[in-house]
Design a protein around this motif. Structure first.
Motif, PDB file in Angstrom:
ATOM      1  N   VAL A  69      45.194  33.720  47.622  1.00 58.13           N
ATOM      2  CA  VAL A  69      43.795  33.625  47.621  1.00 58.13           C
ATOM      3  C   VAL A  69      43.482  33.490  46.113  1.00 58.13           C
ATOM      4  O   VAL A  69      43.770  34.297  45.148  1.00 58.13           O
ATOM      5  CB  VAL A  69      42.897  34.978  48.340  1.00 58.13           C
ATOM      6  CG1 VAL A  69      41.419  34.849  47.805  1.00 58.13           C
ATOM      7  CG2 VAL A  69      43.217  35.014  49.835  1.00 58.13           C
ATOM      8  N   LEU A  70      42.674  32.683  45.782  1.00 58.63           N
ATOM      9  CA  LEU A  70      42.009  32.422  44.326  1.00 58.63           C
ATOM     10  C   LEU A  70      40.988  33.349  44.221  1.00 58.63           C
ATOM     11  O   LEU A  70      39.974  33.323  44.364  1.00 58.63           O
ATOM     12  CB  LEU A  70      41.670  31.050  44.138  1.00 58.63           C
ATOM     13  CG  LEU A  70      42.733  30.026  44.344  1.00 58.63           C
ATOM     14  CD1 LEU A  70      42.116  28.709  44.458  1.00 58.63           C
ATOM     15  CD2 LEU A  70      44.122  30.048  43.479  1.00 58.63           C
ATOM     16  N   ARG A  71      41.431  34.637  43.790  1.00 61.64           N
ATOM     17  CA  ARG A  71      40.393  35.863  43.766  1.00 61.64           C
ATOM     18  C   ARG A  71      39.423  35.418  42.823  1.00 61.64           C
ATOM     19  O   ARG A  71      38.153  35.957  43.044  1.00 61.64           O
ATOM     20  CB  ARG A  71      41.264  37.093  43.211  1.00 61.64           C
ATOM     21  CG  ARG A  71      42.036  37.848  44.274  1.00 61.64           C
ATOM     22  CD  ARG A  71      42.151  39.102  44.258  1.00 61.64           C
ATOM     23  NE  ARG A  71      42.822  39.339  42.804  1.00 61.64           N
ATOM     24  CZ  ARG A  71      43.893  39.478  42.266  1.00 61.64           C
ATOM     25  NH1 ARG A  71      45.144  39.127  43.235  1.00 61.64           N
ATOM     26  NH2 ARG A  71      44.171  39.801  41.259  1.00 61.64           N
ATOM     27  N   LYS A  72      39.588  34.851  41.601  1.00 62.94           N
ATOM     28  CA  LYS A  72      38.557  34.599  40.503  1.00 62.94           C
ATOM     29  C   LYS A  72      37.339  33.895  41.068  1.00 62.94           C
ATOM     30  O   LYS A  72      36.210  33.964  40.922  1.00 62.94           O
ATOM     31  CB  LYS A  72      39.141  33.878  39.107  1.00 62.94           C
ATOM     32  CG  LYS A  72      38.171  34.642  38.070  1.00 62.94           C
ATOM     33  CD  LYS A  72      39.102  34.445  36.757  1.00 62.94           C
ATOM     34  CE  LYS A  72      38.297  35.034  35.650  1.00 62.94           C
ATOM     35  NZ  LYS A  72      39.035  34.735  34.429  1.00 62.94           N
ATOM     36  N   GLU A  73      37.958  32.762  41.780  1.00 60.47           N
ATOM     37  CA  GLU A  73      36.925  31.735  42.285  1.00 60.47           C
ATOM     38  C   GLU A  73      36.169  32.458  43.519  1.00 60.47           C
ATOM     39  O   GLU A  73      35.124  32.170  43.538  1.00 60.47           O
ATOM     40  CB  GLU A  73      37.797  30.655  42.750  1.00 60.47           C
ATOM     41  CG  GLU A  73      38.318  29.606  41.918  1.00 60.47           C
ATOM     42  CD  GLU A  73      37.417  29.166  40.848  1.00 60.47           C
ATOM     43  OE1 GLU A  73      36.334  28.538  41.308  1.00 60.47           O
ATOM     44  OE2 GLU A  73      37.609  29.362  39.746  1.00 60.47           O
ATOM     45  N   LEU A  74      37.055  33.227  44.297  1.00 61.52           N
ATOM     46  CA  LEU A  74      36.121  33.987  45.570  1.00 61.52           C
ATOM     47  C   LEU A  74      35.297  34.880  44.979  1.00 61.52           C
ATOM     48  O   LEU A  74      34.073  34.764  45.570  1.00 61.52           O
ATOM     49  CB  LEU A  74      37.406  34.435  46.355  1.00 61.52           C
ATOM     50  CG  LEU A  74      36.941  35.107  47.604  1.00 61.52           C
ATOM     51  CD1 LEU A  74      36.271  33.998  48.659  1.00 61.52           C
ATOM     52  CD2 LEU A  74      37.925  35.967  48.309  1.00 61.52           C
TER      53      LEU A  74
END
Length: 201
Positions: A69-74
């Motif tokens: 999961v792309l945490r920053k984007e999410l």
């Protein structure tokens, strides 16, 4: 006698505070004093990747890359949208609780105090833990530290902080307060005072 939820956290002390108040630093210092720590954020990161398929279904393919999961984007669509935040919490919070409970059972066997680091302890009162430590930093300093840490604007920092309960309110709810508004020496002194209180019980 049937074990209650409270029993599975008998020796637990919840550690909380606001974003960028220094929870990780305090946890690292408490580890040096021999405390066992359960880290809710670390568990959340692991569970995010384990449930990347569900994240894709809920929020779209662009938030997942190679099963991670792309945490920053999410984070961008979570912090700015209450509905998205609630959707993510509904998926993750029950799973996080199960993991924390599993680790707590092991720590309880040692029959001594241990720390459960839960950033949203007061916001999501689902944990039957009676004692808490609040890592305290005044809000203006919290904003500055978050700006520096994440390299973001003052507005973004205020938005992130506004997603949590106000730090003054948390301070009024904590069993113990560890002040992190000055330098490391001051913080260590505060931690030592906390340890004296714990050991005298």
């Amino acid at each position: 006698m049937k074990e209650t939820k409270q029993d599975s956290f008998k020796n637990a002390i919840a550690l909380t505070g606001g974003i960028a108040t220094g929870k990780s630093t305090v946890c690292n210092l408490l580890k040096l004093h021999g405390f066992l720590i359960i880290d809710a954020d670390k568990i959340a990161h692991k569970l995010l990747d384990e449930n990347s398929q569900k994240i894709e279904e809920l929020f779209g393919k662009k938030y997942v890359e190679n099963g991670k999961v792309l945490r920053k984007e999410l984070g961008k669509i979570i912090f700015s949208n209450e509905e998205n935040k609630l959707k993510l919490e509904a998926l993750l919070h029950p799973l996080i609780f199960q993991e924390i409970e599993k680790e707590a059972k092991l720590f309880e066997e040692q029959n001594k105090p241990y720390i459960v680091d839960i950033p949203l302890f007061f916001e999501k009162m689902h944990y039957p833990i009676s004692k808490s430590i609040v890592i305290y930093t005044p809000k203006d300093l919290q904003i500055k530290r978050l700006q520096n840490r994440d390299n973001i604007s003052k507005e973004e920092a205020i938005l992130k902080i506004s997603n949590q309960m106000d730090i003054e309110e948390k301070k009024s709810l904590g069993t113990y307060i560890i002040d992190n508004s000055k330098d490391l020496k001051h913080l260590q002194k505060n931690i030592e005072e906390f340890l004296e209180q714990i050991l005298s019980i």
